[in-house]
Motif scaffolding. Structure first.
Motif, mmCIF file in Angstrom:
data_model
loop_
_atom_site.group_PDB
_atom_site.id
_atom_site.type_symbol
_atom_site.label_atom_id
_atom_site.label_comp_id
_atom_site.label_asym_id
_atom_site.label_seq_id
_atom_site.Cartn_x
_atom_site.Cartn_y
_atom_site.Cartn_z
ATOM 1 N N UNK A 145 0.839 -1.211 0.000
ATOM 2 C CA UNK A 145 0.000 0.000 0.000
ATOM 3 C C UNK A 145 0.870 1.255 0.000
ATOM 4 N N UNK A 190 3.873 1.509 -1.175
ATOM 5 C CA UNK A 190 4.447 1.619 -2.509
ATOM 6 C C UNK A 190 3.409 2.171 -3.492
ATOM 7 N N UNK A 191 2.178 1.704 -3.358
ATOM 8 C CA UNK A 191 1.130 2.184 -4.249
ATOM 9 C C UNK A 191 0.872 3.674 -4.075
ATOM 10 N N UNK A 192 0.926 4.151 -2.841
ATOM 11 C CA UNK A 192 0.667 5.566 -2.570
ATOM 12 C C UNK A 192 1.770 6.459 -3.108
ATOM 13 N N UNK A 193 3.016 5.987 -2.996
ATOM 14 C CA UNK A 193 4.142 6.872 -3.281
ATOM 15 C C UNK A 193 4.882 6.508 -4.558
ATOM 16 N N UNK A 194 4.739 5.263 -5.034
ATOM 17 C CA UNK A 194 5.487 4.837 -6.200
ATOM 18 C C UNK A 194 6.971 4.678 -5.919
#
Lengths: 480, 102
Positions: free
Chosen positions: A176, A178-182
């Motif tokens: 999650x 990683x998904x938020x920040x890339x």
């Protein structure tokens, strides 16, 4: 892009050492493996010396910034290597007596230490995860090392199933983030999350997953269910390692990940850690009161100590908060290893691991009895011991940051903990011994008790150099 | 051909994670519990890969590969422990493994 390998020297030495032990173990005949103890011990000291070059260079990041070797990670590397060295020092005769596989034990111990060192040095989610898994997977095997003992098997399967599930929870939280920040690099995550995005509900969800995952690894209530069983069933030497190593590793990862990556959302995670701290302290101390098995009692006691440490994590947004956690970890590691050295001597070379087995230990083996008393005094938090200074710094860090109620809860819990520590001390000094011969503790175990006694007193009487070291180290990793 | 929106992948991932989590809590055989944990790991993997595609970065793919590798190691250890227990008692129901209590 930098690949400065001098910064990774301790890790590289430790890896080489594990491989050397593996090869030598194969070439030695069964029953003739005592030399491995000293090879491992010497190797760990060399790895500790390998930290020196890293302190001399100005560079602090390596492997493209994924791993840093700053004051913070050097503090923890010294701590982990000291723990590994003391465990090794106490190990030789115990492994022989319990017929544990000698080479395997050292390889697993070194690998777990390596994993923890990466946890403390990581600036990237990927390396944090890999370090954590390296430490966890080796711990599952260590718990089940007494292959013929059903209790040890049970400890391993329980630790494994709970641990695997916690890894999955942590991993989902990481995905999650990683998904938020890339991004997987903590510095960049911290920059991206620093803004309106930090108020999104999904950030809160990710934080809950991460706190639960790390909470399991450090055995904070209510994620502690595996702890008592793993502690009681695992070989005592391994229990001593569990009580200190993986907890300190998870704590190091939490301090770095949350203060750098989630600095902007600190209002949320400090609340979560405050709840965990209160639950852990009360649950650990109250349940420990009913225990008759000393290893199990120490498991609940360690849950309570994680509660005290989490008080410091709650105020980890400040340098004194982080420093107080680091200082207490140091004191906790020393006194816990000392206490477990005594428990190991009484368990493997004396009557057993029940509270009743400690009857009259003061007349049988005065050094062990007085040592254990000192460690318990330190764990309760009575001066002049390291435990007292540690609790004092945690207490003042909490009060300075407006968490007076948390400090009060900590004081109440220290009072409750007197109950179960006193039970054993009373048994040792007042109880009637069933045998009069002294407990034949091996020289290595006695040495560990003596060393940890001296250091526990030193941390109490000359705390300031250690606290200054922790404060200097705590100031380094942050960027805000 | 149009790709499904990112939300669809994350929904599937969350559902998989929940199925795995319920499986661990409900099933009593360590083998089934291990399989359920595997489902949870792969739920996280799916999320990583979907997010990596969304962000156009490779980090998520790398993370997913590493998770697969670690999961293989973890399963090897888990199966070894289960075999060890099975040899002794010829049952692997977790409710029967209860020498340690309190």
């Amino acid at each position: 892009m930098s690949f400065d390998y001098t910064l990774l020297l301790p890790e590289l030495i430790l890896t080489a050492l594990a491989l050397v032990v593996l090869v030598i173990d194969l070439s030695l005949a069964p029953g003739k493996k005592q030399s491995l103890t000293w090879i491992t011990f010497a190797g760990i000291l060399v790895a500790m010396a390998g930290i020196w070059p890293a302190t001399q260079t100005s560079a602090s990041q390596t492997l493209s910034g994924m791993v840093s070797s700053d004051g913070f990670s050097i503090f923890f590397k010294v701590l982990f290597l000291t723990v590994a060295a003391l465990i090794t020092l106490a190990s030789g005769p115990y492994l022989q007596q319990k017929r544990l596989p000698v080479g395997e034990f050292y390889i697993l111990l070194l690998s777990a230490t390596l994993g923890m060192m990466f946890m403390s040095g990581s600036r990237d989610l990927i390396t944090i995860y890999l370090g954590l898994e390296l430490a966890s997977i080796t711990s599952y095997i260590l718990a089940g090392l007494l292959r013929e003992d059903p209790k040890s098997n049970e400890a391993a399967i329980k630790y494994f199933l709970n641990g695997a599930m916690a890894s999955a929870v942590l991993l989902f939280g990481l995905s999650l983030v990683y998904g938020l920040t890339g991004e997987t690099h903590l510095d960049i995550i911290g920059k991206v999350l620093n803004g309106d995005i930090s108020h999104w509900p999904i950030v809160g969800v990710a934080l809950v997953f991460l706190v639960a995952g790390f909470g399991f690894k450090m055995a904070a209530a209510p994620f502690h269910l595996w702890t008592p069983d793993a502690y009681e069933g695992a070989p005592t030497l391994v229990t001593a390692f569990f009580a200190v190593g993986p907890k300190a590793g998870a704590m190091a990862a939490v301090l770095r990940a949350f203060t750098i990556g989630f600095a902007a959302s600190s209002g949320r995670w400090t609340e979560l850690f405050a709840i965990l701290a209160v639950v852990s302290m009360f649950f650990g101390n109250l349940t420990a009161l009913w225990q008759t098995n000393v290893k199990r009692m120490m498991a609940y006691s360690s849950i309570a100590h994680i509660g005290y440490l989490l008080v410091g994590v709650t105020v980890a947004t400040t340098v004194p908060g982080v420093a107080s956690v680091m200082f207490y970890l140091l004191a906790y590691a020393v006194m816990t290893l000392g206490a477990f050295a005594v428990i190991l001597a009484v368990d493997a070379f004396g009557p057993g691991d029940q509270v009743g087995n400690y009857a009259g230990l003061a007349t049988r083996s005065p050094l062990l009895a007085w040592g254990l008393t000192l460690f318990f005094v330190s764990m309760i938090g009575i001066p002049p011991t390291g435990g007292f200074m540690g609790k004092f710094y945690l207490f003042s860090a909490a009060v300075q940051n407006g968490y007076v109620w948390l400090a009060v809860v900590m004081a109440i819990n220290s009072a409750i903990s007197v109950g179960y520590y006193y039970g054993i001390v009373k048994e040792m000094f007042v109880g009637k011994p069933l045998e009069t011969t002294s407990v034949k503790a091996p020289a290595g175990v006695t040495a560990v008790v003596a060393i940890t006694m001296v250091v526990t007193l030193m941390l109490g009487l000359y705390a300031s150099p250690f606290l200054n070291w922790a404060t200097a180290a705590a100031a380094l990793p942050r960027f805000f | 051909m149009t790709a499904a929106p990112i939300a669809a992948y994350i929904l599937v991932s969350a559902v998989l994670f929940a199925i795995g989590g319920i499986g661990v809590l409900v099933r009593r055989s360590p083998l089934a519990m291990l399989m359920s944990v595997e489902v949870m790991w792969n739920a996280a993997n799916l999320a990583f890969v979907a997010f990596a595609r969304q962000h156009g970065s490779l980090d998520g793919h790398i993370f997913a590969f590493l998770v697969i590798t670690v999961a293989a190691a973890e399963v090897a250890i888990g199966l070894a422990i289960i075999v060890l227990i099975f040899r002794k008692r010829a049952t692997v129901d977790v409710d029967d493994i209860r020498a340690l209590r309190g």
